[in-house]
Scaffold this motif. Structure first.
Motif, PDB file in Angstrom:
ATOM      1  N   PRO A 104       0.809  -1.229   0.000  1.00 53.27           N
ATOM      2  CA  PRO A 104       0.000   0.000   0.000  1.00 53.27           C
ATOM      3  C   PRO A 104       0.842   1.278   0.000  1.00 53.27           C
ATOM      4  CG  PRO A 104      -0.847  -1.562   1.617  1.00 53.27           C
ATOM      5  CD  PRO A 104       0.469  -2.083   1.148  1.00 53.27           C
ATOM      6  N   LEU A 105       2.018   1.222   0.601  1.00 55.67           N
ATOM      7  CA  LEU A 105       2.889   2.398   0.617  1.00 55.67           C
ATOM      8  C   LEU A 105       3.404   2.705  -0.797  1.00 55.67           C
ATOM      9  CD1 LEU A 105       5.017   1.514   3.797  1.00 55.67           C
ATOM     10  CD2 LEU A 105       2.828   2.746   3.668  1.00 55.67           C
ATOM     11  N   VAL A 106       3.680   1.639  -1.562  1.00 59.15           N
ATOM     12  CA  VAL A 106       4.184   1.806  -2.924  1.00 59.15           C
ATOM     13  C   VAL A 106       3.062   2.260  -3.853  1.00 59.15           C
ATOM     14  CG1 VAL A 106       5.253   0.626  -4.887  1.00 59.15           C
ATOM     15  CG2 VAL A 106       5.994   0.096  -2.558  1.00 59.15           C
ATOM     16  N   THR A 107       1.897   1.648  -3.757  1.00 60.15           N
ATOM     17  CA  THR A 107       0.789   2.024  -4.644  1.00 60.15           C
ATOM     18  C   THR A 107       0.349   3.469  -4.395  1.00 60.15           C
ATOM     19  OG1 THR A 107      -0.827   1.088  -3.093  1.00 60.15           O
ATOM     20  CG2 THR A 107      -0.040  -0.346  -4.861  1.00 60.15           C
ATOM     21  N   ASP A 108       0.373   3.880  -3.118  1.00 64.03           N
ATOM     22  CA  ASP A 108       0.028   5.263  -2.809  1.00 64.03           C
ATOM     23  C   ASP A 108       1.025   6.229  -3.455  1.00 64.03           C
ATOM     24  OD1 ASP A 108      -1.380   7.375  -0.953  1.00 64.03           O
ATOM     25  OD2 ASP A 108       0.768   7.632  -0.603  1.00 64.03           O
ATOM     26  N   ALA A 109       2.317   5.884  -3.399  1.00 60.48           N
ATOM     27  CA  ALA A 109       3.349   6.751  -3.982  1.00 60.48           C
ATOM     28  C   ALA A 109       3.185   6.867  -5.492  1.00 60.48           C
ATOM     29  CB  ALA A 109       4.734   6.211  -3.640  1.00 60.48           C
ATOM     30  N   PHE A 110       2.917   5.755  -6.170  1.00 57.91           N
ATOM     31  CA  PHE A 110       2.753   5.799  -7.627  1.00 57.91           C
ATOM     32  C   PHE A 110       1.464   6.507  -8.019  1.00 57.91           C
ATOM     33  CE2 PHE A 110       6.244   2.829  -8.025  1.00 57.91           C
ATOM     34  CZ  PHE A 110       6.775   3.164  -9.254  1.00 57.91           C
ATOM     35  N   GLY A 111       0.375   6.281  -7.274  1.00 54.13           N
ATOM     36  CA  GLY A 111      -0.881   6.954  -7.577  1.00 54.13           C
ATOM     37  C   GLY A 111      -0.746   8.463  -7.457  1.00 54.13           C
ATOM     38  N   HIS A 112      -0.116   8.905  -6.374  1.00 57.95           N
ATOM     39  CA  HIS A 112       0.076  10.338  -6.158  1.00 57.95           C
ATOM     40  C   HIS A 112       1.039  10.912  -7.203  1.00 57.95           C
ATOM     41  CE1 HIS A 112       0.371  13.619  -2.807  1.00 57.95           C
ATOM     42  NE2 HIS A 112      -0.018  14.101  -3.963  1.00 57.95           N
ATOM     43  N   GLY A 113       2.089  10.151  -7.537  1.00 55.07           N
ATOM     44  CA  GLY A 113       3.082  10.621  -8.507  1.00 55.07           C
ATOM     45  C   GLY A 113       2.497  10.800  -9.900  1.00 55.07           C
ATOM     46  N   VAL A 114       1.715   9.824 -10.372  1.00 53.07           N
ATOM     47  CA  VAL A 114       1.122   9.925 -11.707  1.00 53.07           C
ATOM     48  C   VAL A 114       0.094  11.050 -11.750  1.00 53.07           C
ATOM     49  CG1 VAL A 114      -0.218   8.720 -13.468  1.00 53.07           C
ATOM     50  CG2 VAL A 114       1.557   7.496 -12.225  1.00 53.07           C
TER      51      VAL A 114
END
Length: 500
Positions: free
Chosen positions: A459-469
């Protein structure tokens, strides 16, 4: 030519266009898997896309210039041949460097097919009738954009195929396109003369754009934005651009005829194409990454989830083409398209890993409709402005600026994405008290493999990619807004009813 004769002649061109667009979209959903296998990072992800766009950018004016001097039919077949060879080599790549080099060759071939398709259409059909056939080009473009991610996703999800077949799959279609073109494309041959190709101009524009793209990709990571390296690269890129203009002013057969820009429509449409290219290639590049790394979807599912954008593009380009042919007016579609593109990108800027799909689908559909109303019609507006003997060069100049904007935009947005993902991921890991590890691509600069990460870290990684994109699309939206202001300045001229 009758409608039936035009469609017959266009059959091979449309098949070639399908293959050319497929070459870029088929890898979009497969790239996370490809780069995991080849141990590539976010920078490599961006360069696999931008390498093809860069070579397409540099070669497009060259193809356009040659089409004014040599057989258009022969040139299309040569471009398809380059595509076949480069695709076979790309499938054999053993490193990201080799893959990027093969993508450069693919871009040269694809650039020829895309540019020459519009040029051949302009040679066969007067501007007033061209809208309906441009709609066909838009529909095929959308079909390849739909099919590419789906085909690529299915291939990488099928164990007995593997990602290398993403590059092999287009070869049979390319060979078939060459054979169909041989039978169906019969254009009246103009008097040919020995072409004087502007190799120096092509070299200078490629070097200028490449240097600026390398600077964008590395600044903020390998060196500071305000540093001597940045000053040297930006200064060098600008000097090369000035040298390019100087060479073009003296060249006997310039790769980008500067006289074209005496037409107000050509100048403004070129700027608008560069700005639209940022949104077009940014959306197709980063949406697949979002669904796989922020939504934890398979490559096949990622392709299906982007359908609203592609269906919007296909529907709007087809309908607008018919309406333009019927009424002879085109400016309203450009203005409306750029407004919708701005709105769609702004909405995509608000997406996160937990965003409901209904919101994402609406944002993608609006973006797709905007792209469908603008990309083909910018070419049409220019073709309606210039004399017949400059059709090839003028058409390719618009495509040149669109792909250049896309190449530099994807490079810049990719660098921004890598920076933002690293920032958000570091924040998330620090907040959870987790130490980063490069074992699964986490903390090592590589595309992470979610299946190899601990369940608590995902979840920490998916949150980072979602926010980044989301941040990437939010930054892209103002460029589309600038395109609105540019197309408002274009003077509408009713479409001509004759080819001359």
């Amino acid at each position: 030519m009758t409608h039936r004769q035009v469609l017959k002649a266009l059959s091979g061109l449309l098949l070639g266009l399908f293959v050319a667009v497929l070459s870029s979209t088929v890898v979009s959903n497969a790239l996370p898997r490809i780069l995991t296998d080849l141990h590539g990072g976010e920078s490599a992800y961006t360069w696999v896309i931008t390498a093809a766009l860069l070579s397409m950018t540099a070669s497009t004016p060259l193809w356009g210039k040659l089409s004014d001097l040599l057989s258009k039919k022969l040139l299309v077949q040569v471009a398809m041949g380059i595509y076949v060879v480069s695709s076979a080599l790309a499938g054999l790549s053993q490193s990201t460097g080799a893959l990027i080099a093969c993508r450069v060759l693919q871009g040269i071939g694809a650039g020829g097919v895309i540019a020459l398709g519009q040029i051949c259409l302009a040679a066969m059909v007067p501007p007033r009738e061209r809208g309906r056939y441009s709609g066909w080009f838009g529909a095929v473009f959308a079909l390849a954009t739909i099919g590419g991610p789906l085909i690529g996703g299915v291939i990488v999800d099928t164990d007995w195929l593997g990602w290398r077949w993403c590059f092999y799959v287009g070869i049979p279609f390319a060979v078939l396109a060459v054979l169909v073109l041989q039978r169906t494309l019969n254009l009246p041959e103009q008097t040919t003369r020995k072409p004087r190709i502007d190799y120096l101009g092509a070299l200078l524009i490629t070097a200028a754009v490449s240097l600026l793209m390398i600077w964008i990709s590395l600044a903020g990571k390998d060196y500071a934005w305000l540093s001597w390296q940045s000053a040297a690269m930006v200064g060098g890129g600008l000097l090369l651009a000035v040298a390019f203009v100087a060479v073009e002013r003296r060249a006997a057969e310039p790769i980008v005829p500067l006289d074209l820009f005496r037409h107000r429509t050509v100048a403004l449409a070129s700027i608008a194409s560069a700005l639209v290219g940022i949104g077009m290639y940014g959306a197709t590049t980063f949406l697949g990454q979002f669904f796989q790394l922020a939504k934890e979807k398979t490559p096949t599912q990622a392709g299906l989830l982007t359908l609203p954008m592609i269906l919007g593009l296909a529907l709007s380009s087809t309908v607008a083409g018919r309406l333009i042919t019927k009424y002879g007016k085109w400016k309203a579609y450009l203005v409306g398209g750029t407004v919708l593109l701005t709105a769609g990108l702004a909405l995509l800027g608000g997406m996160r890993d937990d965003s409901p799909y209904g919101y994402l689908a609406a944002a993608m559909a609006i973006t797709g409709i905007g792209l469908g109303l603008t990309s083909q019609n910018l070419v049409l507006a220019v073709q309606n402005t210039v004399p017949r003997h400059e059709l090839g060069a003028a058409s390719s100049v618009v495509t040149f600026f669109r792909t250049m904007g896309g190449a530099m935009g994807v490079s810049a947005l990719g660098a921004l994405l890598g920076n933002r993902v690293s920032h958000y991921l570091a924040q998330n890991l620090a907040g959870a008290g987790v130490q980063p590890s490069g074992g699964a691509g986490l903390g090592g600069g590589e595309i992470p493999d979610l299946h190899r990460l601990p369940a608590g870290v995902v979840p920490l990684v998916t949150d980072a990619f979602g926010h980044g994109v989301g941040t990437v699309f939010l930054v892209a939206a103002p460029f589309a807004l600038l395109a609105v202001l540019v197309v408002l300045g274009v003077r509408e001229v009713p479409l001509r009813t004759t080819a001359q």
